[in-house]
Structure formats: C-alpha cells, structure tokens
Design an enzyme around this catalytic site. Structure first.
Site, mmCIF file in Angstrom:
data_model
loop_
_atom_site.group_PDB
_atom_site.id
_atom_site.type_symbol
_atom_site.label_atom_id
_atom_site.label_comp_id
_atom_site.label_asym_id
_atom_site.label_seq_id
_atom_site.Cartn_x
_atom_site.Cartn_y
_atom_site.Cartn_z
ATOM 1 N N ASN A 1 0.805 -1.231 0.000
ATOM 2 C CA ASN A 1 0.000 0.000 0.000
ATOM 3 C C ASN A 1 0.836 1.279 0.000
ATOM 4 O OD1 ASN A 1 -2.507 -1.178 -0.138
ATOM 5 N ND2 ASN A 1 -2.680 -1.422 2.094
ATOM 6 N N HIS B 1 -4.871 -2.557 -15.063
ATOM 7 C CA HIS B 1 -3.464 -2.188 -15.298
ATOM 8 C C HIS B 1 -3.271 -1.477 -16.639
ATOM 9 C CE1 HIS B 1 -1.712 -5.173 -12.132
ATOM 10 N NE2 HIS B 1 -2.428 -4.213 -11.601
ATOM 11 N N ASP C 1 1.037 0.733 -19.057
ATOM 12 C CA ASP C 1 0.569 0.673 -20.445
ATOM 13 C C ASP C 1 1.265 1.834 -21.147
ATOM 14 O OD1 ASP C 1 -0.770 0.682 -22.838
ATOM 15 O OD2 ASP C 1 -2.785 0.837 -21.976
HETATM 16 C C1 HEM Z 1 -4.328 -9.652 -10.005
HETATM 17 C C2 HEM Z 1 -3.596 -9.282 -9.004
HETATM 18 C C3 HEM Z 1 -2.924 -7.949 -8.943
HETATM 19 C C4 HEM Z 1 -1.632 -7.723 -8.618
HETATM 20 C C5 HEM Z 1 -0.587 -8.769 -8.231
HETATM 21 C C6 HEM Z 1 -1.406 -6.306 -8.710
HETATM 22 C C7 HEM Z 1 -0.212 -5.683 -8.409
HETATM 23 C C8 HEM Z 1 0.037 -4.350 -8.645
HETATM 24 C C9 HEM Z 1 1.304 -3.691 -8.394
HETATM 25 C C10 HEM Z 1 2.533 -4.349 -7.815
HETATM 26 C C11 HEM Z 1 1.182 -2.413 -8.810
HETATM 27 C C12 HEM Z 1 2.258 -1.331 -8.799
HETATM 28 C C13 HEM Z 1 2.044 -0.359 -7.682
HETATM 29 C C14 HEM Z 1 3.134 0.674 -7.621
HETATM 30 O O1 HEM Z 1 4.303 0.319 -7.728
HETATM 31 O O2 HEM Z 1 2.819 1.877 -7.464
HETATM 32 C C15 HEM Z 1 -0.151 -2.246 -9.291
HETATM 33 C C16 HEM Z 1 -0.651 -1.067 -9.784
HETATM 34 C C17 HEM Z 1 -1.972 -0.888 -10.090
HETATM 35 N N1 HEM Z 1 -2.986 -1.806 -9.962
HETATM 36 FE FE1 HEM Z 1 -2.756 -3.762 -9.606
HETATM 37 N N2 HEM Z 1 -2.575 -5.705 -9.087
HETATM 38 C C18 HEM Z 1 -3.524 -6.669 -9.243
HETATM 39 C C19 HEM Z 1 -4.857 -6.451 -9.549
HETATM 40 C C20 HEM Z 1 -5.418 -5.219 -9.687
HETATM 41 C C21 HEM Z 1 -6.825 -4.961 -9.723
HETATM 42 C C22 HEM Z 1 -7.901 -6.013 -9.503
HETATM 43 C C23 HEM Z 1 -6.979 -3.635 -9.919
HETATM 44 C C24 HEM Z 1 -8.245 -2.828 -10.009
HETATM 45 C C25 HEM Z 1 -9.351 -3.245 -10.521
HETATM 46 C C26 HEM Z 1 -5.674 -3.057 -10.020
HETATM 47 C C27 HEM Z 1 -5.405 -1.750 -10.286
HETATM 48 C C28 HEM Z 1 -4.139 -1.204 -10.321
HETATM 49 C C29 HEM Z 1 -3.868 0.164 -10.737
HETATM 50 C C30 HEM Z 1 -4.876 1.158 -11.248
HETATM 51 C C31 HEM Z 1 -2.507 0.365 -10.573
HETATM 52 C C32 HEM Z 1 -1.710 1.653 -10.826
HETATM 53 C C33 HEM Z 1 -1.552 2.392 -9.509
HETATM 54 C C34 HEM Z 1 -0.795 3.702 -9.582
HETATM 55 O O3 HEM Z 1 -0.502 4.220 -10.651
HETATM 56 O O4 HEM Z 1 -0.525 4.262 -8.512
HETATM 57 N N3 HEM Z 1 -4.752 -4.050 -9.848
HETATM 58 N N4 HEM Z 1 -0.834 -3.427 -9.169
#
Ligand code: HEM
Length: 330
Positions: free
Chosen positions: A99, A197, A248
């Site tokens: 988080n 993502h 992306d």
């Molecule tokens: C399937 C399992 C998932 C894993 C292992 C995962 C893991 C991650 C990780 C490691 C990041 C990078 C965070 C950072 O370094 O700032 C990320 C970013 C993000 N994730 Fe996931 N995620 C998953 C599912 C989801 C789901 C279900 C959603 C929403 C529906 C989501 C939405 C996002 C978004 C929008 C970001 C960009 C956040 C930012 O720009 O601050 N993710 N995720």
C-alpha cells in the site's frame, strides 16, 4: 429448426434473467442497493463526483491509485474502508508494503468533509471510496457503472492482514486464482479486473528479477518479450528502488483495452500479468477480451467491479458511519 432456435433463445433469455435476478437478490440480501442515499442524502453521489472531477482536473494521474485503493480496501476485511484508517502506532493497512504507493487519500477526505456538511453522519467512507473509484475511471475516459451503496465502515485496520490478503506481482496463476476465489471472484473477474493495469504505474523493484536474475543464473524471464526487456533494463538498473514505470506505455492515463494486447504479446509488466496466459481458462478470457471491442471490456469491468464491491461488506447495524475517514468514531 425454428422450434430448436426458439428453445435456444428462450434458454439464453432465462439464463440472463436468472443471472440478473440472482445478482439483484444477492445485493439485496447484503443490504446494498443502487441509490441507497437517494432519500437520506440525495446529493451524495454528485458531491463525490465533484470532488473527484476537481482533483483530477489538476492531476489526472490520481485516477489509477484511487482505483487501486478500492481494490486494496475490498481485499482486506472487505469493502469497509479499513484502508483509509490511520493508527497512531502506524501498524495500519496503509503502511503495509503493497500500500506504500497508494495516493489520493485527501480526495476521500475532501469528499467526506463536503458530505458531512450536507448530511452529517449519513454517507460511509467505504461508499465514498466505491463511488470515487467509478468516477475516477469516467474522468480517464473509462467505463461507468452503477455503484451499489449502503456499506458501513469497519473499526479495524491491521498491517499484517494487508500483507497476507493482497496479491503480489510475483504470484503465479494458481495463487492468483485461489486468492480471487477466496474473495468470491472467479477467473473471468481476475482477468477483467487485471485490465485495470491499463492505467497507472509500477516500480522497478517489482520487475528487476524478471530483467536480471529470474532463476538465479543472471537470466531474464522467458515469458517477457526480449525487446521489451531490453528497453526496461535501460530504465531499471538492478538496485533501482524508486523509478516508476508506465504499465501501459504511452496511454497510462487513458482507460482502454490495450492491456490485453500487451499481455498477449508478453509485454505485461508483472509476472502476475504474464501469468494470465498460464491457465487455459484465464488465457481464453484474455484473448477474448483482446478480440472483443472496447464496449465488451467496459461492460465486463463494471460487472466485476460491482461484484468486487460486495466483498465482506458491513451493512444494517454492523460497523459505523465514520465522521472522519482516517479514524473510528470516539
Ligand atoms: C491480479 C492481481 C494484482 C496484482 C498482483 C497487482 C499488483 C500491482 C502492483 C505491484 C502495482 C504497482 C504499484 C506501484 O508500484 O505503485 C499495481 C498497480 C496498479 N494496480 Fe494492480 N494488481 C492486481 C490487480 C489489480 C486490480 C484487480 C486492480 C483494479 C481493478 C488493479 C489496479 C491497479 C492500478 C490502477 C494500478 C496503478 C496504480 C498507480 O498508478 O498508482 N490491480 N498493481
């Protein structure tokens, strides 16, 4: 032949109807409904929307962490606002490693403050977060969906629960499927929601193993496109812990369907993205999403978000309506 066609279309119609009815029955049983505040605070949704639009006018990149915040709230103790709590001893969810890159808590605070002025003690922080996630996607030209409301806020936030409940970018497909399943979400939800993502950033430490030392022999991940790996190595040196990476590239501020194309070309950023190709069912959902048009993804995304928004909700007399989203009421 005509009779057969008729029977098939009746069958499909009945299936859709029963699906709609069971979805409606489920949300009713949980105590959630679209427009929960229509009588008690008719301007609630408008007030939230205004806060999101104002904040994102200044900074579009806030949309991604706000969507992620809702996901991280729902996966830990259910969608009850525990991710918003600040504990004096700092052992709250916010301080758990997954988080640490969440941002935008002040938008929730602003919306809540405006709501407390309009109708004190009525609108929960967990509902504010659910509405904010939807409104932020609309600003990024993404999908819209009807948000069910009526959630109440939890009283507990625990750092170790965040660590154990949130999926890791290093997870393989079977642990992702198991984790989503344990929250009532199926393989299709996993694929569709991973499409989130399409916006936002990751950071180098989440992928340096894929670039430099995948099996401990100084190799890179064979499931990562070699050209993409080369360009990522230019951005992320082995010890880099801070650099952000667009998930992306080129359209990380626009919600679109390009995630599925990227993953199918082995250009998904995380192992957990690439892993969606390792199971027959998730792979075929992913390829279907890729072949379908944008409206199919947008519709599916809304359906899965509503489903995710039902995880572990507190309704009726459970929990409370926090006055301040960062602390439980005294
Ligand atoms: C399937 C399992 C998932 C894993 C292992 C995962 C893991 C991650 C990780 C490691 C990041 C990078 C965070 C950072 O370094 O700032 C990320 C970013 C993000 N994730 Fe996931 N995620 C998953 C599912 C989801 C789901 C279900 C959603 C929403 C529906 C989501 C939405 C996002 C978004 C929008 C970001 C960009 C956040 C930012 O720009 O601050 N993710 N995720």
């Amino acid at each position: 032949m005509a009779a057969l066609k008729m029977t098939i279309s009746c069958f499909v119609f009945l299936q859709v109807l029963s699906c709609l009815l069971s979805s409606f029955a489920l949300s009713k049983a949980l105590g959630l409904k679209v427009g929960f505040y229509d009588m008690s605070c008719p301007k609630a949704e408008l007030i939230v929307k205004k806060s999101v639009f104002e904040a994102m006018k200044k900074d579009l990149t806030l949309g991604a962490p706000l969507l992620r915040m809702f996901f991280h709230d729902c996966f830990v103790r259910g969608c009850e606002g525990s991710v918003l709590l600040d504990l004096k001893n700092k052992k709250d969810e916010k301080n758990a490693i997954p988080n640490l890159f969440l941002r935008g808590f002040e938008i929730i605070d602003d919306a809540k403050a405006a709501l407390e002025k309009e109708c004190p003690g009525i609108v929960s922080c967990s509902d504010v977060l659910a509405l904010v996630a939807r409104d932020a996607m609309v600003v990024l030209n993404g999908p819209s969906w009807e948000v069910e409301t009526g959630r109440r806020d939890g009283l507990v936030s625990n750092i170790s629960e965040a660590l154990s409940n949130l999926p890791s970018p290093f997870n393989n497909i079977s642990s992702l499927i198991t984790q989503f399943h344990s929250k009532g979400l199926n393989k299709k939800d996993l694929v569709v929601l991973s499409g989130g993502h399409t916006i936002g950033n990751g950071h180098c430490p989440q992928i340096t193993n894929r670039l430099y030392n995948f099996t401990g022999k100084g190799d890179s991940d064979p499931n990562l496109d070699t050209g993409y790996a080369t360009s990522l190595r230019k951005i992320c040196k082995p010890t880099d812990t801070t650099t952000a990476l667009e998930m992306d590239p080129g359209s990380f501020k626009t919600f679109d369907e390009s995630y599925f194309k990227l993953v199918s070309k082995r250009r998904g950023l995380f192992q957990s993205d690439a892993a969606l190709l390792d199971n027959q069912e998730t792979k075929s959902y992913l390829l279907n999403q890729m072949k379908s048009d944008r409206s199919t993804f947008f519709k599916d995304f809304g359906v899965s978000m509503v489903k995710m928004g039902r995880i572990g909700v507190l309704t009726g007399k459970a929990g409370q309506i926090r006055k301040n989203c960062r602390m439980v009421n005294k």
